[in-house]
Scaffold this motif. Sequence first.
Motif, mmCIF file in Angstrom:
data_model
loop_
_atom_site.group_PDB
_atom_site.id
_atom_site.type_symbol
_atom_site.label_atom_id
_atom_site.label_comp_id
_atom_site.label_asym_id
_atom_site.label_seq_id
_atom_site.Cartn_x
_atom_site.Cartn_y
_atom_site.Cartn_z
ATOM 1 N N LYS A 312 2.680 1.096 -11.488
ATOM 2 C CA LYS A 312 1.272 0.849 -11.489
ATOM 3 C C LYS A 312 0.980 -0.438 -10.805
ATOM 4 N N TRP A 313 -0.280 -0.348 -9.861
ATOM 5 C CA TRP A 313 -0.674 -1.265 -9.130
ATOM 6 C C TRP A 313 -2.084 -2.034 -9.570
ATOM 7 N N LEU A 314 -2.521 -3.382 -9.252
ATOM 8 C CA LEU A 314 -3.720 -3.665 -9.502
ATOM 9 C C LEU A 314 -4.270 -4.499 -8.616
ATOM 10 N N ARG A 315 -5.399 -4.256 -8.237
ATOM 11 C CA ARG A 315 -6.254 -5.226 -7.340
ATOM 12 C C ARG A 315 -7.443 -5.278 -7.777
ATOM 13 N N ILE A 316 -7.998 -6.766 -8.134
ATOM 14 C CA ILE A 316 -9.109 -7.094 -8.784
ATOM 15 C C ILE A 316 -10.026 -8.067 -7.312
ATOM 16 N N GLN A 317 -11.298 -7.492 -7.214
ATOM 17 C CA GLN A 317 -11.923 -7.789 -6.116
ATOM 18 C C GLN A 317 -13.281 -8.518 -6.274
ATOM 19 N N THR A 318 -13.673 -9.087 -5.580
ATOM 20 C CA THR A 318 -15.179 -9.642 -5.886
ATOM 21 C C THR A 318 -16.183 -8.534 -4.957
ATOM 22 N N GLY A 319 -17.283 -8.796 -4.855
ATOM 23 C CA GLY A 319 -18.508 -7.953 -4.419
ATOM 24 C C GLY A 319 -19.246 -7.064 -4.906
ATOM 25 N N ASP A 320 -19.848 -6.178 -4.261
ATOM 26 C CA ASP A 320 -20.642 -5.238 -5.371
ATOM 27 C C ASP A 320 -19.801 -3.808 -5.550
ATOM 28 N N HIS A 321 -20.441 -3.115 -6.435
ATOM 29 C CA HIS A 321 -19.736 -1.980 -6.883
ATOM 30 C C HIS A 321 -19.396 -0.653 -5.731
ATOM 31 N N LEU A 322 -20.229 -0.691 -4.761
ATOM 32 C CA LEU A 322 -20.127 0.680 -3.899
ATOM 33 C C LEU A 322 -19.621 0.289 -2.666
ATOM 34 N N THR A 323 -20.273 -0.771 -1.830
ATOM 35 C CA THR A 323 -19.709 -0.768 -0.246
ATOM 36 C C THR A 323 -18.333 -0.960 -0.042
ATOM 37 N N PRO A 324 -17.439 -1.792 -0.917
ATOM 38 C CA PRO A 324 -16.078 -2.011 -0.652
ATOM 39 C C PRO A 324 -15.351 -0.994 -0.472
ATOM 40 N N PHE A 325 -15.640 0.200 -1.393
ATOM 41 C CA PHE A 325 -14.955 1.400 -1.510
ATOM 42 C C PHE A 325 -15.030 1.956 -0.089
ATOM 43 N N TYR A 326 -15.781 1.830 0.599
ATOM 44 C CA TYR A 326 -16.034 2.838 1.873
ATOM 45 C C TYR A 326 -15.661 1.880 3.197
ATOM 46 N N SER A 327 -15.084 0.709 2.923
ATOM 47 C CA SER A 327 -14.528 -0.141 3.942
ATOM 48 C C SER A 327 -13.340 0.573 4.747
ATOM 49 N N GLU A 328 -13.048 -0.054 5.899
ATOM 50 C CA GLU A 328 -11.734 0.646 6.435
ATOM 51 C C GLU A 328 -10.452 -0.059 5.856
ATOM 52 N N GLU A 329 -10.652 -1.023 5.329
ATOM 53 C CA GLU A 329 -9.675 -1.672 4.637
ATOM 54 C C GLU A 329 -9.328 -0.821 3.422
ATOM 55 N N ALA A 330 -10.298 -0.520 2.589
ATOM 56 C CA ALA A 330 -10.206 0.434 1.207
ATOM 57 C C ALA A 330 -9.565 1.635 1.527
ATOM 58 N N LEU A 331 -10.000 2.332 2.682
ATOM 59 C CA LEU A 331 -9.712 3.710 2.997
ATOM 60 C C LEU A 331 -8.002 3.532 3.357
ATOM 61 N N ALA A 332 -7.716 2.568 4.052
ATOM 62 C CA ALA A 332 -6.284 2.471 4.695
ATOM 63 C C ALA A 332 -5.517 2.177 3.511
ATOM 64 N N LEU A 333 -5.764 1.284 2.520
ATOM 65 C CA LEU A 333 -5.177 1.049 1.271
ATOM 66 C C LEU A 333 -4.973 2.522 0.538
ATOM 67 N N GLN A 334 -6.242 3.344 0.237
ATOM 68 C CA GLN A 334 -6.173 4.532 -0.400
ATOM 69 C C GLN A 334 -5.143 5.434 -0.111
ATOM 70 N N LYS A 335 -5.212 5.584 1.524
ATOM 71 C CA LYS A 335 -4.282 6.618 2.103
ATOM 72 C C LYS A 335 -3.066 6.238 1.979
ATOM 73 N N ARG A 336 -2.605 4.987 2.185
ATOM 74 C CA ARG A 336 -1.230 4.465 1.907
ATOM 75 C C ARG A 336 -0.752 4.896 0.344
ATOM 76 N N PHE A 337 -1.454 4.587 -0.304
ATOM 77 C CA PHE A 337 -1.033 5.116 -1.861
ATOM 78 C C PHE A 337 -0.759 6.720 -1.746
ATOM 79 N N PHE A 338 -1.853 7.154 -1.775
ATOM 80 C CA PHE A 338 -1.735 8.786 -1.723
ATOM 81 C C PHE A 338 -0.612 9.494 -0.846
ATOM 82 N N ASP A 339 -0.619 8.763 0.456
ATOM 83 C CA ASP A 339 0.452 9.387 1.328
ATOM 84 C C ASP A 339 1.708 9.306 0.522
ATOM 85 N N HIS A 340 1.967 8.088 0.092
ATOM 86 C CA HIS A 340 3.280 7.791 -0.738
ATOM 87 C C HIS A 340 3.450 8.853 -1.771
#
Length: 600
Positions: A312-340
């Motif tokens: 299990k891994w944890l990330r704690i972020q600042t900012g609003d609830h919606l927009t960070p989820f759609y960032s290129e950084e977030a998409l790359a993180l999500q894909k690395r996790f699920f690709d693995h």
Amino acid sequence: MHLTRLASLAAAFLIALAQPCVAEQVDSGVPGMIFDHDVPITMTDGLNLRANIYRPEKSGQYPVLMLMGPYGKDTSMADAPAYKASWAKLIAKYPGLCKKSSCRYIRFEAPDPERWVANGYIVIHADVRGAGASPGVLDPFSPRETEDYATLITWAAHQPWSSGKVGLLGTSFQAINQYQVATLKPEGLAAILPWEGAFDQYREIGYYGGILNVAWEFWWGHQVVPNQNGNAETPLIDSINGGKDTGAPLSPELLKQNRVDPVEAFEKHPFDDDYYRQRTPDGSHITVPMLVVANWTDWSTAGYLAADSKQKWLRIQTGDHLTPFYSEEALALQKRFFDHFLKGANNGWEKEPRVAVQVRRPDGATWRYASAWPLPLTRPERWYLDASTSSMSPATAPAAPAEKSYPGLGDGLTFTSAPFEEETEFTGPISVRLWVSSSTSDMDIFAAVRLIDPQGRDVTFIGNSDPNVPLGLGYLRVSHRAVELGKSTEYSAFHPHLASESMTPGQLYPVDMEFIEPTSIVIPKGYRLALTVQGKDFGYGRNADIVHANDYALPDEHNSGLFFAAHPNRAPALYGGTNTVATGAEHESYLLLPRIPSRN
């Protein structure tokens, strides 16, 4: 979670094996992507839920990403009244978003299937029971709904185009139900990624510190009920076929019978009883690999800490609830996790630091990586309150006894530190211990930890649902002050919320505030901390002297965060008395902060 696991999941398994994929195939308009619309999937009680399936055109077996929610799998964010503001904010922040996708299939708090199908995934988005095209009783986070989710996962794992591995991805509602269904361990579930979702149904949703949270009335009335199955008056438009996507019309009477208003249910259950225990996961049953994304304001580390997952891994972020989820950084993180975990990719994910946090400063934030949470070397530091001077300090010598009173429904008391003499960091869980009394038999306490700049202005931060929030917010109904020591930690007391214990007017009681979220701040030299204690929702009004996070126009009165307490159970005769805070000597009241030693 009290669910009939074996019988229901065995039935789901048989359904998954026997049921073919019957769908209306629609031209997706996206090269290389097949779109199966409104696929009926049979639940263990025979009812069909409806799902959209987005999959690669090239034949083969692919891992599945799934989500299940109440907001409408066919409702466009750009056109729905409840989501237009969110969509405008998203496009303003990422103006190139729709150059990398048609954006036609982006739904509220859901992944964009185009970006995943192109990467060799199948995306399945289902309407929960009673919402959108799925008939039945709409009962958010109920055991029935969780069982449905397990059935969907099992079904997806056995389809001919599936590799047999299913991951869950989505935010908010679609993160909360990931924790729930993971306890059932449905066949095929290989990894989850709950992005800013609550874990504890009583403490993080229904009641904050034992005080009813009526903020959910807005969510229910504006975002969920309009999409109820059978609601012919819905303003939502089916973005796929036009018209409505809420099924055959039902009468107003039947619509009401077919939904369970969560705030009404919360009112009937003021204590942490079986209603909440059926909806709050047992973390010891969550063993699937997981990446938890939390926010410094609203929705916490609770799921990460409770889960028994070894990976299990944890990330704690600042900012609003919606927009960070759609960032290129977030998409790359999500894909690395699920690709693995879904594709078996040797991409180095196992070497990813277990904890990553955005450490806040008044002018921004920087990422820090660690091996554990709370961060190693964190040192709890008490900042003692002094009612005689309205100050607080980390002095070790106890102050002289003092008391200060305030009207229960007024602006309360504020304790302020001296200007910091050097840059100081606090990152981690926070808590407040107070000695209090009231002229009535109960009182509510709302606490706000604030950052004050050298000009005396509040420094605010962008929060989950609010562009101007303080460093931390705590809550407690004093009649719920009982503490369960076995579940408490050095940083926070655990309140079981099993019964109400009245106060004797005028008598002092020690109480420990509930802070749902941890905090993070690097305080520059010359800045000060403040702790405000009052008997009503904390918020910044239009005339507040603040250095705010953006150009958001403040209303005359405004509560911070996802919590709102104004409600008939806040009777002025009971909660509007004269409240008192005692400090010093045997009545030490203090703010407990997570000090991070200087790394110089």
